[in-house]
Scaffold this motif. Structure first.
Motif, PDB file in Angstrom:
ATOM      1  N   PHE A 112     -63.331  23.173 -17.684  1.00  0.00           N
ATOM      2  CA  PHE A 112     -63.349  24.100 -16.638  1.00  0.00           C
ATOM      3  C   PHE A 112     -64.749  24.054 -15.981  1.00  0.00           C
ATOM      4  O   PHE A 112     -65.589  24.113 -16.747  1.00  0.00           O
ATOM      5  CB  PHE A 112     -62.769  25.374 -16.785  1.00  0.00           C
ATOM      6  CG  PHE A 112     -61.261  25.496 -17.364  1.00  0.00           C
ATOM      7  CD1 PHE A 112     -60.421  25.526 -16.318  1.00  0.00           C
ATOM      8  CD2 PHE A 112     -60.951  25.169 -18.612  1.00  0.00           C
ATOM      9  CE1 PHE A 112     -58.908  25.307 -16.618  1.00  0.00           C
ATOM     10  CE2 PHE A 112     -59.584  25.200 -18.915  1.00  0.00           C
ATOM     11  CZ  PHE A 112     -58.710  25.292 -17.868  1.00  0.00           C
ATOM     12  N   VAL A 113     -64.825  23.919 -14.629  1.00  0.00           N
ATOM     13  CA  VAL A 113     -66.150  24.266 -14.106  1.00  0.00           C
ATOM     14  C   VAL A 113     -65.853  25.242 -12.927  1.00  0.00           C
ATOM     15  O   VAL A 113     -64.906  25.211 -12.030  1.00  0.00           O
ATOM     16  CB  VAL A 113     -66.457  22.851 -13.265  1.00  0.00           C
ATOM     17  CG1 VAL A 113     -67.800  22.977 -12.777  1.00  0.00           C
ATOM     18  CG2 VAL A 113     -66.559  21.776 -14.518  1.00  0.00           C
ATOM     19  N   SER A 114     -66.757  26.425 -13.013  1.00  0.00           N
ATOM     20  CA  SER A 114     -66.765  27.552 -11.809  1.00  0.00           C
ATOM     21  C   SER A 114     -67.857  27.352 -10.889  1.00  0.00           C
ATOM     22  O   SER A 114     -68.843  26.935 -11.302  1.00  0.00           O
ATOM     23  CB  SER A 114     -66.980  28.887 -12.568  1.00  0.00           C
ATOM     24  OG  SER A 114     -65.591  28.960 -13.457  1.00  0.00           O
ATOM     25  N   GLU A 164     -72.152  15.133 -21.873  1.00  0.00           N
ATOM     26  CA  GLU A 164     -72.943  14.348 -20.912  1.00  0.00           C
ATOM     27  C   GLU A 164     -72.710  15.270 -19.447  1.00  0.00           C
ATOM     28  O   GLU A 164     -73.570  15.322 -18.923  1.00  0.00           O
ATOM     29  CB  GLU A 164     -72.685  12.916 -21.229  1.00  0.00           C
ATOM     30  CG  GLU A 164     -73.849  12.137 -20.008  1.00  0.00           C
ATOM     31  CD  GLU A 164     -73.238  10.593 -20.401  1.00  0.00           C
ATOM     32  OE1 GLU A 164     -74.026  10.036 -19.260  1.00  0.00           O
ATOM     33  OE2 GLU A 164     -72.849  10.021 -21.318  1.00  0.00           O
ATOM     34  N   VAL A 165     -71.403  15.294 -19.291  1.00  0.00           N
ATOM     35  CA  VAL A 165     -70.914  15.852 -17.698  1.00  0.00           C
ATOM     36  C   VAL A 165     -71.542  17.196 -17.742  1.00  0.00           C
ATOM     37  O   VAL A 165     -71.972  17.643 -16.575  1.00  0.00           O
ATOM     38  CB  VAL A 165     -69.512  15.943 -17.888  1.00  0.00           C
ATOM     39  CG1 VAL A 165     -68.811  16.249 -16.331  1.00  0.00           C
ATOM     40  CG2 VAL A 165     -68.992  14.215 -17.686  1.00  0.00           C
ATOM     41  N   LYS A 166     -71.298  18.022 -18.995  1.00  0.00           N
ATOM     42  CA  LYS A 166     -71.734  19.394 -19.007  1.00  0.00           C
ATOM     43  C   LYS A 166     -73.307  19.508 -18.750  1.00  0.00           C
ATOM     44  O   LYS A 166     -73.551  20.393 -17.990  1.00  0.00           O
ATOM     45  CB  LYS A 166     -71.580  19.981 -20.338  1.00  0.00           C
ATOM     46  CG  LYS A 166     -71.781  21.381 -20.711  1.00  0.00           C
ATOM     47  CD  LYS A 166     -73.036  21.612 -21.193  1.00  0.00           C
ATOM     48  CE  LYS A 166     -73.132  20.867 -22.797  1.00  0.00           C
ATOM     49  NZ  LYS A 166     -74.416  21.449 -23.142  1.00  0.00           N
ATOM     50  N   ASP A 167     -73.970  18.674 -19.321  1.00  0.00           N
ATOM     51  CA  ASP A 167     -75.454  18.539 -19.315  1.00  0.00           C
ATOM     52  C   ASP A 167     -75.759  18.274 -17.607  1.00  0.00           C
ATOM     53  O   ASP A 167     -76.679  19.035 -17.137  1.00  0.00           O
ATOM     54  CB  ASP A 167     -76.200  17.749 -19.975  1.00  0.00           C
ATOM     55  CG  ASP A 167     -76.005  18.224 -21.427  1.00  0.00           C
ATOM     56  OD1 ASP A 167     -75.805  19.278 -21.760  1.00  0.00           O
ATOM     57  OD2 ASP A 167     -76.139  17.095 -22.218  1.00  0.00           O
ATOM     58  N   THR A 179     -66.741  25.168 -19.262  1.00  0.00           N
ATOM     59  CA  THR A 179     -66.141  25.593 -20.551  1.00  0.00           C
ATOM     60  C   THR A 179     -65.536  24.400 -20.907  1.00  0.00           C
ATOM     61  O   THR A 179     -64.796  23.635 -20.287  1.00  0.00           O
ATOM     62  CB  THR A 179     -65.034  26.625 -19.905  1.00  0.00           C
ATOM     63  OG1 THR A 179     -65.624  27.977 -19.524  1.00  0.00           O
ATOM     64  CG2 THR A 179     -64.361  27.095 -21.358  1.00  0.00           C
ATOM     65  N   ILE A 180     -66.019  24.041 -22.233  1.00  0.00           N
ATOM     66  CA  ILE A 180     -65.264  23.088 -22.976  1.00  0.00           C
ATOM     67  C   ILE A 180     -64.894  23.483 -24.209  1.00  0.00           C
ATOM     68  O   ILE A 180     -65.744  23.989 -25.081  1.00  0.00           O
ATOM     69  CB  ILE A 180     -66.426  21.748 -23.317  1.00  0.00           C
ATOM     70  CG1 ILE A 180     -67.089  21.349 -21.996  1.00  0.00           C
ATOM     71  CG2 ILE A 180     -65.756  20.811 -24.052  1.00  0.00           C
ATOM     72  CD1 ILE A 180     -68.172  20.594 -22.374  1.00  0.00           C
ATOM     73  N   GLU A 181     -63.581  23.104 -24.554  1.00  0.00           N
ATOM     74  CA  GLU A 181     -62.977  23.653 -25.929  1.00  0.00           C
ATOM     75  C   GLU A 181     -63.213  25.034 -26.324  1.00  0.00           C
ATOM     76  O   GLU A 181     -63.663  25.327 -27.146  1.00  0.00           O
ATOM     77  CB  GLU A 181     -63.300  22.874 -26.983  1.00  0.00           C
ATOM     78  CG  GLU A 181     -63.242  21.407 -26.919  1.00  0.00           C
ATOM     79  CD  GLU A 181     -61.652  20.932 -27.234  1.00  0.00           C
ATOM     80  OE1 GLU A 181     -60.864  21.780 -28.004  1.00  0.00           O
ATOM     81  OE2 GLU A 181     -61.060  20.210 -26.232  1.00  0.00           O
TER      82      GLU A 181
END
Length: 195
Positions: A112-114, A164-167, A179-181
């Motif tokens: 999830f990306v806010s 990697e995407v989160k970074d 939000t991941i897991e």
């Protein structure tokens, strides 16, 4: 001698009666089979534009039965694929995210990306679309779904790439949170909202 005559007579009459009843039933089965074959031939000769849903389903079933080719590993649905083996010897106990990355390799993962700043849905769609394009240009194939006015789901086919995407995302000016897991990672946009 009389006993052997009656024994032979019994066998003869039993065989005669069996033949008498079996031959008509075999003929009836052959007639049914011929009618069935005629119906199948009629179905095969039918113009494809005249096919009903039942005809299409029958055609699909025949196609599937005749398909002897096994799908390649990457073409199988995820639940039929063999999970990649996790090598715990490479696991760094000081970095628990590495274990998560290794365990998600080859599996679909949703994050999830806010978007920060109370955006409209159109604005959030534009921002997340820009992020998706940037990630795609970096060879990370992501599917994006908007779930609310300021939140999107990014779905990855290979879950090990999620960090990697989160970074990338948390460094974006308008990223509030990733939000991941069930673990939240604050983005650069969260610092601006706290001020």
């Amino acid at each position: 001698m009389v006993a052997s005559f009656y024994g032979r007579s019994f066998i003869f009459w039993t065989t005669f009666l069996l033949i008498l009843f079996i031959i008509p039933s075999l003929e009836a089965k052959n007639e049914k089979k011929d009618k069935k074959d005629d119906a199948a031939d009629k179905w095969k000769k039918k113009d494809i534009r005249d096919y009903t849903d039942a005809d299409m389903e029958r055609l699909f079933e025949q196609w599937e039965e005749a398909d002897d080719d096994e799908l390649e590993e990457d073409e199988l649905p995820e639940w039929k694929r063999e999970a990649p083996k996790v090598d715990f010897s490479k696991y760094d106990q000081n970095n628990p995210e590495n274990l998560m990355m290794m365990s998600k390799k080859g599996k679909t993962l949703m994050m999830f990306v806010s978007v920060s700043g109370n955006p409209t849905r159109a604005e959030a769609e534009q921002i997340t679309s820009l992020w998706q394009s940037s990630l795609y240009n970096g060879n990370l194939d992501i599917t994006r779904y908007m779930v609310s006015d300021d939140r999107a789901i990014f779905m990855l086919k290979d879950g090990s790439k999620a960090w990697e995407v989160k970074d990338f995302l948390i460094k974006q000016d308008r990223c509030l949170q990733v939000t991941i897991e069930n673990k939240d990672y604050p983005g650069k946009g969260s610092l601006k909202t706290e001020l």
